[in-house]
Motif scaffolding. Structure first.
Motif, short mmCIF file in Angstrom:
data_model
loop_
_atom_site.label_atom_id
_atom_site.label_comp_id
_atom_site.label_asym_id
_atom_site.label_seq_id
_atom_site.Cartn_x
_atom_site.Cartn_y
_atom_site.Cartn_z
N VAL A 1 6.60 9.40 8.45
CA VAL A 1 6.16 8.41 9.54
C VAL A 1 6.05 9.23 11.07
N VAL A 2 6.75 10.35 11.72
CA VAL A 2 7.42 10.70 12.74
C VAL A 2 5.40 11.92 13.17
N GLY A 3 5.94 12.85 11.57
CA GLY A 3 5.34 14.07 11.30
C GLY A 3 3.82 13.54 11.37
N GLY A 4 3.41 11.99 10.55
CA GLY A 4 1.97 11.67 10.50
C GLY A 4 1.03 11.33 11.68
N ILE B 51 -0.86 16.72 3.19
CA ILE B 51 -1.82 15.84 2.49
C ILE B 51 -2.41 15.30 3.50
N LEU B 52 -0.99 15.14 3.89
CA LEU B 52 -1.82 13.85 5.50
C LEU B 52 -2.26 14.75 6.39
N LEU B 53 -2.41 16.09 6.62
CA LEU B 53 -3.00 16.29 7.88
C LEU B 53 -4.80 16.46 6.82
N PHE C 105 -6.35 4.45 11.63
CA PHE C 105 -7.43 5.27 10.05
C PHE C 105 -6.08 6.04 10.30
N ILE C 106 -5.02 6.63 10.50
CA ILE C 106 -4.53 7.56 10.46
C ILE C 106 -2.46 6.66 9.91
N LEU C 107 -2.42 5.58 10.34
CA LEU C 107 -1.86 4.40 10.15
C LEU C 107 -2.15 4.09 8.56
#
Length: 551
Positions: A451-454, A378-380, A424-426
């Motif tokens: 957090v790490v993988g994001g 989802i994050l990707l 923006f990723i944060l």
């Protein structure tokens, strides 16, 4: 209005040539050969939308209202045009470089506005098509439609963006006219556009929060009382209702009058735009190219203090990227709106009373081995939708010579651009973590992986976008919006991110089969290696390409 057609022809030719150049990096028509590759980037999304509309059609058919599928799709398409049209209209109407050539010509403001609106509509077809076309195809294939369905469907699709874009244009005309004579006009315009987007969202979803979602029992009760469900949408999207009635199977007598109503509304909207442009357009253009000044006098001590500050090269480059984005309203709106809207649209069905997810218990999936992988996916996807990395070089435009003359290597500038993207990723990570807490998925393991993988997937998608922009930057844009929304690098990056995701998923599955206990640490290591390799590739390529750009 006899001047509209020649002006429109010139504007469309200019837009077409610019589109070919942005897609292929050349002015040659051979660049059209890249269009099939861009279409490939939409195949997963089109497949998902088609399957979703088939399920929606079959579900609504049980209640005798399958035509509501069309209403949902037409409303969604118009909502997309309304939300994204505000800042796009402002850019094309007021920040386009061809205005200095058009204003001295014997052209009416309404003629210029109509021609520019037509070019915006052509661009909005690409935005709207993945949402609307699958629904039209599904309904046409599954319902017993008549011979007028295909021509009516094509004409309604072509006219669908007009009304929401006219509303966006009228809002922009008023906004620019009011804020033009004020200081800090860029700030007013950004906040004004955000207010317009917020107002549109409130109007669309206020009724949902007040009354809750309509469940199966409610639909059954409405049908038993012989109250057409389609009429429930008429308060907010009457054009969608008319479009539905024009295309609805088994209603030839109702279809033609509804189509005429739809067409008449479009014509009335265009006439209203002409009237508004005649009164407001030129007034909003006055001083549109100047920047506001604070008027504060800088003392010798302040100047010495500011010039005496020392920053590392990476920190100075990062600050430069932030200011470059924030000082241009078109850049800021295009880069910020998408990350803001995606979580909003995802949050609404979760937060609304009686929503479709109220009965589901997601917490039972909290400890499943593939839950963090799904969250990373989802994050990707959200990170890949950002236009910040894919326009990092293109945004510099004709001022790129400054970057080329800086006493720092291009690879360091690329790393600074990535750090800017990571801001923006944060934000995306925080939004996802909040959603995880809401759904009961915020276990320590899941949060650590997100957090790490994001951060790793964010850097990976960021470097992918930067790689595309390094290979084919669009530096000769005529208005700032072309560097963002008119830049087809985003579609190429989406295609590249899809390929990287497929490779990563396959590798993750193999790791899961071979070393299941160390699956998550191995996955993080795999993402770190991919990010490091891609970062080196982009840096090396930037060192070569920076000296080859024409601007």
């Amino acid at each position: 209005m006899r001047n509209v057609w020649p002006l429109l022809r010139v504007q469309l030719i200019q837009s077409l040539r610019g589109g070919i150049e942005r897609m292929s990096g050349t002015r040659s028509r051979l660049g059209l050969l890249l269009i099939p590759l861009l279409v490939l980037a939409f195949i997963p999304f089109l497949t998902m939308m088609t399957v979703g509309y088939i399920g929606l059609y079959q579900g609504l058919k049980l209640f005798g209202r399958p035509e509501l599928t069309l209403t949902v799709a037409l409303t969604a398409g118009q909502l997309l045009c309304l939300v994204f049209g505000v800042f796009y209209v402002i850019s094309v109407f007021y920040f386009s470089k061809d205005l200095k050539h058009l204003i001295p010509l014997p052209l009416r403001p309404g003629e210029i506005a109509l021609a520019k609106l037509a070019t915006i509509i052509m661009g909005e077809y690409l935005t709207m098509a993945p949402v609307v076309v699958p629904a039209l195809a599904v309904y046409g294939a599954l319902a017993d439609v008549g011979p007028l369905y295909i021509p009516f469907a094509v004409l309604i699709f072509l006219m669908l963006p007009v009304v929401p874009l006219v509303l966006s244009a009228l809002f922009s005309l008023v906004l620019m006219r009011v804020t033009n004579l004020r200081r800090n006009r860029d700030l007013f315009r950004v906040f004004g556009a955000l207010i317009g987007i917020g107002f549109a969202l409130v109007m669309q979803f206020a009724n949902r929060f007040q009354q809750g979602s309509v469940g199966a029992a409610d639909i059954q009760r409405i049908i038993e009382q012989q109250q057409p469900l389609v009429q429930g949408f008429s308060r907010w999207a009457v054009t969608s209702v008319w479009g539905t009635q024009a295309l609805q199977a088994g209603s030839p007598a109702l279809g033609i009058p509804a189509f005429l109503l739809f067409t008449g509304t479009v014509a009335a909207a265009l006439a209203l735009l002409v009237v508004g442009a005649e009164r407001l357009f030129f007034g909003g253009l006055l001083g549109g190219d100047e920047s506001a000044s604070s008027g504060r006098r800088v003392s010798r001590s302040d100047l010495a203090q500011k010039s005496g500050q020392v920053r590392t090269p990476l920190g100075a480059l990062l600050l430069r990227e932030i200011r470059l984005l924030n000082r241009t309203p078109s850049f800021l709106m295009s880069g910020v709106v998408a990350p803001l809207l995606i979580p909003i649209f995802a949050f609404i069905p979760l937060a609304s009373a009686g929503g479709p997810f109220q009965e589901l218990d997601f917490s039972r999936f909290a400890n499943a081995p593939w839950t963090p992988v799904v969250l990373l996916g989802i994050l990707l996807f959200v990170n890949s939708a950002s236009s910040i990395p894919t326009s990092a070089i293109s945004r510099e435009g004709r001022w790129f010579w400054i970057s080329r003359s800086l006493p720092v290597p291009p690879r360091l500038q690329i790393h600074a651009k990535l750090l800017h993207c990571m801001l923006f990723i944060l934000f995306n990570i925080v939004v996802l973590a909040t959603g995880m807490a809401w759904l009961g998925l915020a276990t320590p393991r899941n949060l650590a992986v997100v957090v790490v993988g994001g951060l790793l997937t964010g850097a990976l998608s960021g470097y992918t976008g930067l790689l595309i922009d390094v290979m084919r930057p669009h530096l000769d844009w005529t208005d700032p919006q072309q560097a963002m929304k008119g830049n087809y690098n985003s579609l190429l990056a989406l295609l590249a991110n899809t390929g990287i995701s497929l490779v990563t998923i396959l590798a993750a599955y193999l790791i899961y089969l071979v070393a299941r206990p160390a699956f998550l640490p191995a996955l993080m290591a795999l993402l770190a290696v991919e990010t490091w390799i891609l970062g080196r590739v982009v840096g090396d390529l930037a060192d070569i390409r920076y000296t080859q750009y024409e601007h």
